[in-house]
Design an enzyme around this catalytic site. Structure first.
Site, PDB file in Angstrom:
ATOM      1  CE  LYS A  10      -3.949  -2.221   2.271  1.00  0.00           C
ATOM      2  NZ  LYS A  10      -4.961  -2.100   3.362  1.00  0.00           N
ATOM      3  CE1 TYR A  50      -9.494  -2.692   0.345  1.00  0.00           C
ATOM      4  CE2 TYR A  50      -8.561  -0.738  -0.673  1.00  0.00           C
ATOM      5  CZ  TYR A  50      -8.414  -1.891   0.082  1.00  0.00           C
ATOM      6  OH  TYR A  50      -7.180  -2.232   0.573  1.00  0.00           O
ATOM      7  CG  PHE A  58     -13.278   2.281   7.261  1.00  0.00           C
ATOM      8  CD1 PHE A  58     -12.738   1.673   6.140  1.00  0.00           C
ATOM      9  CD2 PHE A  58     -13.886   1.486   8.219  1.00  0.00           C
ATOM     10  CE1 PHE A  58     -12.802   0.297   5.978  1.00  0.00           C
ATOM     11  CE2 PHE A  58     -13.955   0.111   8.071  1.00  0.00           C
ATOM     12  CZ  PHE A  58     -13.415  -0.493   6.934  1.00  0.00           C
ATOM     13  NE  ARG A  86      -7.149 -12.717   5.551  1.00  0.00           N
ATOM     14  CZ  ARG A  86      -7.487 -11.433   5.358  1.00  0.00           C
ATOM     15  NH1 ARG A  86      -7.272 -10.852   4.187  1.00  0.00           N
ATOM     16  NH2 ARG A  86      -8.021 -10.725   6.317  1.00  0.00           N
ATOM     17  CB  THR A  92      -7.268  -5.513   9.998  1.00  0.00           C
ATOM     18  OG1 THR A  92      -7.830  -6.683   9.411  1.00  0.00           O
ATOM     19  CG2 THR A  92      -7.582  -4.305   9.153  1.00  0.00           C
ATOM     20  NE  ARG A 103      -2.495  -5.689   7.095  1.00  0.00           N
ATOM     21  CZ  ARG A 103      -3.658  -6.210   6.739  1.00  0.00           C
ATOM     22  NH1 ARG A 103      -4.236  -7.134   7.477  1.00  0.00           N
ATOM     23  NH2 ARG A 103      -4.258  -5.795   5.638  1.00  0.00           N
ATOM     24  CG  ASN A 113      -3.724  -2.220   6.857  1.00  0.00           C
ATOM     25  OD1 ASN A 113      -3.578  -1.844   5.703  1.00  0.00           O
ATOM     26  ND2 ASN A 113      -4.736  -2.962   7.247  1.00  0.00           N
ATOM     27  CG  HIS A 116      -5.375  -6.124  -0.296  1.00  0.00           C
ATOM     28  ND1 HIS A 116      -6.612  -6.021   0.287  1.00  0.00           N
ATOM     29  CD2 HIS A 116      -5.499  -7.047  -1.293  1.00  0.00           C
ATOM     30  CE1 HIS A 116      -7.460  -6.842  -0.334  1.00  0.00           C
ATOM     31  NE2 HIS A 116      -6.802  -7.474  -1.296  1.00  0.00           N
ATOM     32  CD  GLU A 127      -8.959  -8.891  -3.499  1.00  0.00           C
ATOM     33  OE1 GLU A 127      -9.812  -8.571  -2.660  1.00  0.00           O
ATOM     34  OE2 GLU A 127      -7.809  -9.274  -3.195  1.00  0.00           O
TER      35      GLU A 127
HETATM   36  P1  GDP Z   1      -8.039  -6.807   5.768  1.00  0.00           P
HETATM   37  O1  GDP Z   1      -8.657  -7.986   5.037  1.00  0.00           O
HETATM   38  O2  GDP Z   1      -7.202  -7.242   6.957  1.00  0.00           O
HETATM   39  O3  GDP Z   1      -7.270  -5.864   4.853  1.00  0.00           O
HETATM   40  O4  GDP Z   1      -9.216  -5.947   6.443  1.00  0.00           O
HETATM   41  P2  GDP Z   1     -10.666  -5.487   5.921  1.00  0.00           P
HETATM   42  O5  GDP Z   1     -11.055  -6.232   4.672  1.00  0.00           O
HETATM   43  O6  GDP Z   1     -11.595  -5.541   7.096  1.00  0.00           O
HETATM   44  O7  GDP Z   1     -10.485  -3.946   5.576  1.00  0.00           O
HETATM   45  C1  GDP Z   1      -9.926  -3.518   4.348  1.00  0.00           C
HETATM   46  C2  GDP Z   1      -9.010  -2.349   4.627  1.00  0.00           C
HETATM   47  O8  GDP Z   1      -9.775  -1.247   5.121  1.00  0.00           O
HETATM   48  C3  GDP Z   1      -7.954  -2.592   5.719  1.00  0.00           C
HETATM   49  O9  GDP Z   1      -6.826  -3.302   5.282  1.00  0.00           O
HETATM   50  C4  GDP Z   1      -7.625  -1.165   6.137  1.00  0.00           C
HETATM   51  O10 GDP Z   1      -6.729  -0.508   5.224  1.00  0.00           O
HETATM   52  C5  GDP Z   1      -9.005  -0.490   6.065  1.00  0.00           C
HETATM   53  N1  GDP Z   1      -9.698  -0.525   7.369  1.00  0.00           N
HETATM   54  C6  GDP Z   1     -10.186  -1.616   8.040  1.00  0.00           C
HETATM   55  N2  GDP Z   1     -10.764  -1.261   9.200  1.00  0.00           N
HETATM   56  C7  GDP Z   1     -10.676   0.105   9.255  1.00  0.00           C
HETATM   57  C8  GDP Z   1     -11.128   1.091  10.207  1.00  0.00           C
HETATM   58  O11 GDP Z   1     -11.722   0.779  11.243  1.00  0.00           O
HETATM   59  N3  GDP Z   1     -10.851   2.396   9.907  1.00  0.00           N
HETATM   60  C9  GDP Z   1     -10.192   2.776   8.759  1.00  0.00           C
HETATM   61  N4  GDP Z   1      -9.966   4.096   8.541  1.00  0.00           N
HETATM   62  N5  GDP Z   1      -9.762   1.883   7.852  1.00  0.00           N
HETATM   63  C10 GDP Z   1      -9.998   0.565   8.087  1.00  0.00           C
END
Ligand code: GDP
Length: 139
Positions: A10, A50, A58, A86, A92, A103, A113, A116, A127
């Site tokens: 990222k 996304y 968010f 993962r 996350t 991470r 973070n 992805h 994807e």
């Molecule tokens: P991942 O599969 O671990 O990447 O997590 P998710 O699919 O739940 O979320 C996608 C992406 O959204 C994450 O990798 C973060 O960059 C962002 N994200 C997730 N949770 C939050 C949050 O609570 N706040 C904000 N600002 N971004 C978030």
């Protein structure tokens, strides 16, 4: 069984100079790179990527972050690549990520973070196709 997954380095990790460390970790962990490209997402490209998060509070901030600089998209291949990658990424939220995960090492917060990774075979296929054509995938 060989499986493919999509990784993205990222904008935060690219800006901080971690591309090399992250790629080297893939190689150490046996995650084979079968395609790779650097690009900067437009707003509509980031929104499309996304789309499943469109209703999350968010979403706007996430799109802004993902368009804020170059990213590196990588297709990885290994046995059980999706779960293996993962685990390598960690939780996350880096505050909750295990020691030694990408991470924990390279992320700043739950949004910025560093990396992805696809979360299912169905999403991995979608994807990977978002960034690469069949001709780009080696092997
Ligand atoms: P991942 O599969 O671990 O990447 O997590 P998710 O699919 O739940 O979320 C996608 C992406 O959204 C994450 O990798 C973060 O960059 C962002 N994200 C997730 N949770 C939050 C949050 O609570 N706040 C904000 N600002 N971004 C978030």
């Amino acid at each position: 069984m060989k499986q493919r997954t999509l990784s993205i380095i990222k904008p935060d990790a690219v800006k901080a100079g971690y591309i090399g460390d992250i790629l080297s970790r893939f190689q150490k962990e046996g995650l084979h790179i079968v395609a790779m490209r650097m690009t900067q997402l437009s707003q509509s490209q980031a929104e499309g990527f996304y789309a499943v998060h469109r209703e999350r509070p968010f979403f706007g901030e996430l799109v802004e972050f993902m368009t804020s600089g170059p990213i590196v998209a990588i297709t990885l291949e290994a046995d059980d690549a999706i779960q293996g990658y993962r685990t390598l990424m960690g939780a996350t939220d880096p505050a909750k990520a295990d020691e030694g995960t990408l991470r924990k090492l390279y992320a700043s917060n739950v949004q910025n973070n560093a990396v992805h990774g696809s979360d299912s075979p169905e999403n991995a296929q979608i994807e990977i196709a978002y960034f690469f054509s069949a001709l780009d995938l080696v092997g």
